[in-house]
Write a protein that holds these residues in place. Structure first.
Motif, mmCIF file in Angstrom:
data_model
loop_
_atom_site.group_PDB
_atom_site.id
_atom_site.type_symbol
_atom_site.label_atom_id
_atom_site.label_comp_id
_atom_site.label_asym_id
_atom_site.label_seq_id
_atom_site.Cartn_x
_atom_site.Cartn_y
_atom_site.Cartn_z
ATOM 1 N N GLN A 1 0.852 -1.184 0.000
ATOM 2 C CA GLN A 1 0.000 0.000 0.000
ATOM 3 C C GLN A 1 0.896 1.245 0.000
ATOM 4 O OE1 GLN A 1 -0.314 -2.492 2.615
ATOM 5 N NE2 GLN A 1 -1.469 -3.591 1.023
ATOM 6 N N LEU A 2 0.297 2.391 -0.244
ATOM 7 C CA LEU A 2 1.087 3.630 -0.247
ATOM 8 C C LEU A 2 1.733 3.873 1.113
ATOM 9 C CD1 LEU A 2 -1.148 6.151 -2.246
ATOM 10 C CD2 LEU A 2 0.985 5.079 -2.998
ATOM 11 N N LEU B 1 5.015 2.234 0.014
ATOM 12 C CA LEU B 1 5.395 2.537 -1.369
ATOM 13 C C LEU B 1 5.675 4.025 -1.547
ATOM 14 C CD1 LEU B 1 2.893 0.292 -3.365
ATOM 15 C CD2 LEU B 1 5.350 -0.077 -3.025
ATOM 16 N N ALA B 2 4.967 4.854 -0.812
ATOM 17 C CA ALA B 2 5.265 6.290 -0.802
ATOM 18 C C ALA B 2 6.309 6.539 0.278
ATOM 19 C CB ALA B 2 4.006 7.091 -0.525
ATOM 20 N N GLU B 3 7.472 7.069 -0.096
ATOM 21 C CA GLU B 3 8.508 7.299 0.907
ATOM 22 C C GLU B 3 8.307 8.616 1.634
ATOM 23 O OE1 GLU B 3 12.256 7.153 -1.014
ATOM 24 O OE2 GLU B 3 11.820 8.746 -2.464
ATOM 25 N N TYR C 1 -5.979 -3.113 3.269
ATOM 26 C CA TYR C 1 -5.775 -4.023 2.146
ATOM 27 C C TYR C 1 -6.548 -3.586 0.910
ATOM 28 C CZ TYR C 1 -10.212 -5.650 3.974
ATOM 29 O OH TYR C 1 -11.500 -5.687 4.438
ATOM 30 N N SER C 2 -7.694 -2.928 1.100
ATOM 31 C CA SER C 2 -8.518 -2.490 -0.034
ATOM 32 C C SER C 2 -7.776 -1.517 -0.938
ATOM 33 C CB SER C 2 -9.799 -1.819 0.473
ATOM 34 O OG SER C 2 -10.543 -2.691 1.281
ATOM 35 N N PHE C 3 -6.792 -0.816 -0.384
ATOM 36 C CA PHE C 3 -6.056 0.194 -1.134
ATOM 37 C C PHE C 3 -4.682 -0.318 -1.562
ATOM 38 C CE2 PHE C 3 -9.458 2.572 0.630
ATOM 39 C CZ PHE C 3 -9.685 3.622 -0.253
ATOM 40 N N SER C 4 -4.573 -1.630 -1.748
ATOM 41 C CA SER C 4 -3.345 -2.219 -2.275
ATOM 42 C C SER C 4 -3.138 -1.771 -3.723
ATOM 43 C CB SER C 4 -3.432 -3.743 -2.213
ATOM 44 O OG SER C 4 -3.545 -4.181 -0.877
ATOM 45 N N ILE C 5 -1.896 -1.536 -4.076
ATOM 46 C CA ILE C 5 -1.588 -1.060 -5.433
ATOM 47 C C ILE C 5 -1.435 -2.254 -6.371
ATOM 48 C CG2 ILE C 5 -0.046 0.337 -6.833
ATOM 49 C CD1 ILE C 5 -1.740 1.817 -4.632
#
Length: 524
Positions: A71-72, A95-97, A180-184
């Protein structure tokens, strides 16, 4: 291009034999000769229903998703008295640093890590985030969360920068993104394979594990993603065994055939704790159990009737005799560990005289008869139902128990036509706005009792965009008091989360969603 696909074959001998070989090979699992320290075998009660992040809604399916996807952002993890637990109030990079927030808190700019690849080897970029959020917004399950997060627009500004605009300031936005719904998702790979239906039985993520095989009737095997961008997981292989009968899960743990057992029956906690080599992890949680009364169906359209039922329930017996002390009283529509919790308006106790008085006031001096739907799979539900049925008989109320297999039970609830039922709920985001929005507002996707109170709906809408935490807490407190007084639910109890594991299993972390993150675990 390497493509990661999952074999899904219900009842297939081929899949069963393949899973068995992986789980019981010389270097895998808890069973067998020389025990490996880079494998783990976990006993679950259910086999899951999907691998699609936007559709998943049960703990097993959610576990697959968090293993195979990123995810982000993610929740912080802390250690308290030697035990790990999630701190969902603190959001950390994934995933977003990093990210920037505009003045007014309505625009978030996320800066992605460079060099991250999906499991098929393709690069993960801002376009993938944009495409994933488009899919979430159009999905049947996750779309409600998308709206709850207040997302208005998502744009890929360049290869590694994503801008997300909100309709208004929203305190739940960052709390919801780690779910989990916002998994990339690698949506290009999805399209190559015919569309999103493919995601039900295949993965397209960048996560620490691949799902090598999955038979919902038997087991699943996860293997470490050796090309993972983050810290390499200690566990090379995880086998998830699906054992519906709780006593069998307990026996497998006692025998050392599994390393971890979930859904441990309360009656077995004390005896398991005495087994050499077994550790019991029992903690209070925000998992609740409630008795739902459909406010759209007579006689539960009358709050007096619902209040009467609430006074007839033997709360102390449920906790002591059914849960064996592995639960605590529930006195609000949200769990007591939820920020902003209040028991204002809670006056219910086991009081049959008050229950009779309320029934007479409602026009049912001789009681009434109603249907109760009991979903299978959880012994405490069945035991609770029998105790409640007996107490209701004391006030002239006949409760007809209809047993239903869990898949059919969940389908029936979704219709909104079940007259009464017992169900449990864990709020994956430990916030009253998330919890009440899903369960007890008019548009909530899990509002199976059809509860619709204009004041409650308005308070929730107001709180959703209120930036001041103290003001929000007051608004949510007002909601809880109204709901408690009107009693669409009778509050049964708050569960302890009980996880039993063999000694040497390390890194288990308690999250509000109840999902195990295997990449955080190890064995010694």
């Amino acid at each position: 291009m390497k493509r990661q696909a999952v074999t899904l074959a219900l009842g297939s001998a081929l899949v069963l034999s393949a899973c068995g070989a992986n789980a019981n090979s010389d270097d895998g699992g808890a069973a067998g000769g020389e025990e490996a320290t880079d494998t783990l075998t976990v006993a679950y009660s259910e086999g899951g229903t999907t691998l699609d992040p936007a559709i998943a809604s049960d703990v097993t399916s959610d576990t697959f998703v968090l293993a195979a996807y990123d995810q982000l952002v993610t929740y912080a993890r802390t250690e308290v008295d030697g035990q790990y637990e999630a701190d969902t109030s603190q959001i950390e990079p994934m995933l977003a640093e990093s990210w920037d927030v505009s003045e007014g808190d309505t625009r978030y700019t996320f800066h992605l890590r460079e060099g991250v690849t999906f499991q098929d080897g393709s690069d993960l970029t801002a376009e993938d985030v944009d495409a994933t959020f488009d899919y979430i917004a159009s999905s049947s399950n996750a779309a409600f969360l998308y709206g709850m997060a207040g997302i208005e627009d998502v744009q890929a500004l360049d290869e590694y920068t994503v801008q997300i605009d909100l309709t208004a300031p929203n305190h739940l936005f960052l709390q919801i993104l780690p779910m989990y719904s916002f998994s990339i998702i690698n949506m290009d790979l999805v399209e190559e394979n015919g569309g999103t239906d493919w995601l039900a039985a295949n993965t397209a993520g960048s996560g620490p594990y691949t799902v090598d095989s999955w038979d919902p009737a038997s087991e699943a095997v996860l293997t470490r993603n050796d090309d993972y961008w983050g810290e390499a997981p200690a566990l090379r292989q995880v086998t998830m065994k699906f054992i519906g009968e709780a006593s069998n899960r307990v026996q497998l743990l006692q025998n050392g055939e599994v390393d971890v057992a979930l859904e441990v029956p309360p009656k077995d906690v004390e005896s398991l704790a005495a087994v050499d080599g077994v550790t019991i992890d029992s903690r209070a949680s925000n998992k609740i159990l409630y008795f739902g009364m459909n406010t759209a169906i007579e006689p539960f359209d009358d709050p007096l009737v619902r209040q009467a039922i609430s006074y007839a329930i033997p709360y102390e017996n449920l906790i002591s005799d059914v849960m064996m002390g592995q639960a605590s009283p529930m006195t609000s529509s949200v769990a007591s560990s939820t920020p902003g919790w209040t028991d204002a308006g809670y006056e219910y106790s086991h009081d049959l005289d008050t229950a009779r008085e309320l029934l007479a006031e409602a026009g049912y001096p001789d009681g009434f008869e109603f249907d109760f739907t009991l979903g299978s799979g959880f012994q405490d539900w069945a035991d609770d139902a029998v105790l409640i049925q007996a107490e209701l008989a004391e006030i002239g109320v006949t409760m007809n128990i209809e047993n239903m297999a869990r898949p059919q039970f969940l389908d029936a609830l979704a219709t909104g036509e079940v007259q009464s039922y017992i169900s449990r709920w864990t709020s994956f985001v430990n916030d009253p706005g998330y919890h009440l929005g899903l369960l007890l507002t008019a548009e909530g996707t899990s509002n199976y009792v059809n509860y619709d109170n204009d004041e409650v709906n308005a308070l929730w809408e107001q709180a959703a965009t209120e930036p001041d935490a103290d003001v929000r807490a007051d608004l949510y407190g007002q909601m809880q008091e109204i709901i408690t007084t009107e009693a669409p639910w009778a509050y049964l109890y708050e569960y302890n989360i009980v996880v039993a594991h063999r000694d040497g299993v390390e890194g288990y972390t308690s999250y509000p969603d109840g999902i195990i993150r295997f990449f955080q675990m190890s064995r010694s």
